[in-house]
Design a protein around this motif. Structure first.
Motif, PDB file in Angstrom:
ATOM      1  N   VAL A  74       0.847  -1.058   0.034  1.00 29.59           N
ATOM      2  CA  VAL A  74      -0.217  -0.042  -0.191  1.00 29.59           C
ATOM      3  C   VAL A  74       0.961   1.282  -0.011  1.00 29.59           C
ATOM      4  N   VAL A  84       1.526   5.283   0.111  1.00 29.26           N
ATOM      5  CA  VAL A  84       0.916   6.507   0.736  1.00 29.26           C
ATOM      6  C   VAL A  84       1.850   7.676   0.165  1.00 29.26           C
ATOM      7  N   GLU A 143       2.653  11.804   0.323  1.00 30.49           N
ATOM      8  CA  GLU A 143       2.729  12.904   1.170  1.00 30.49           C
ATOM      9  C   GLU A 143       3.317  14.165   0.451  1.00 30.49           C
ATOM     10  N   ALA A 145       7.028   9.331   0.392  1.00 28.38           N
ATOM     11  CA  ALA A 145       6.279   8.378   0.131  1.00 28.38           C
ATOM     12  C   ALA A 145       6.481   7.104   1.044  1.00 28.38           C
ATOM     13  N   ASP A 186       3.588   0.098   2.725  1.00 29.69           N
ATOM     14  CA  ASP A 186       3.353  -0.832   3.729  1.00 29.69           C
ATOM     15  C   ASP A 186       2.998  -2.237   3.254  1.00 29.69           C
ATOM     16  N   ARG A 205       7.841  -1.473   6.395  1.00 30.92           N
ATOM     17  CA  ARG A 205       7.534  -0.125   5.667  1.00 30.92           C
ATOM     18  C   ARG A 205       8.890   0.079   5.017  1.00 30.92           C
ATOM     19  N   GLU A 209      10.516   3.477   2.750  1.00 27.28           N
ATOM     20  CA  GLU A 209      10.103   4.748   2.553  1.00 27.28           C
ATOM     21  C   GLU A 209      10.837   5.309   1.323  1.00 27.28           C
TER      22      GLU A 209
END
Length: 108
Positions: free
Chosen positions: A29, A31, A33, A46, A49, A99, A101
């Motif tokens: 997933v 995300v 930002e 970003a 996960d 996670r 990044e």
């Protein structure tokens, strides 16, 4: 002659194939930002996960505004439009719940 009951006829129904070039990882997933923005560009952070209970190699995609000019901790399929991101050697594999990044900057 009866077929062997141990063998399922064709297995569970398979998912429809993804559109070409869209080989994203189920359960990974993304995300995005936005971190900063100015007149001619922006940067975004970003994270991805692993929401599954198995290890995975993450591949995610997003529609990117502008044109990416700098990307770190990931590889990209394109600089603009619909972009597929995947991990680099040291962050591509995520354990369950882990996670990764990455981030990028783009020109507008």
């Amino acid at each position: 002659e009866m077929p062997d009951p141990e063998v399922p006829p064709s297995g569970p129904p398979s998912e429809p194939p993804p559109p070409p070039g869209e080989d994203v990882t189920p359960g990974a997933v993304l995300v995005l930002e936005e971190a900063s923005r100015w007149q001619t560009g922006y940067c975004a952070n970003a994270h991805v996960d692993n929401t599954t209970d198995a290890e995975l190699q993450w591949v995610v995609s997003a529609d990117i505004e502008g044109r990416i000019n700098n990307l770190w901790n990931a590889e990209r399929s394109a600089d603009s439009g619909h972009v597929v991101f995947r991990g680099v050697q040291w962050n591509a594999t995520l354990a369950p719940g882990q996670r990764a990044e990455f981030g990028y900057c783009a020109d507008l």
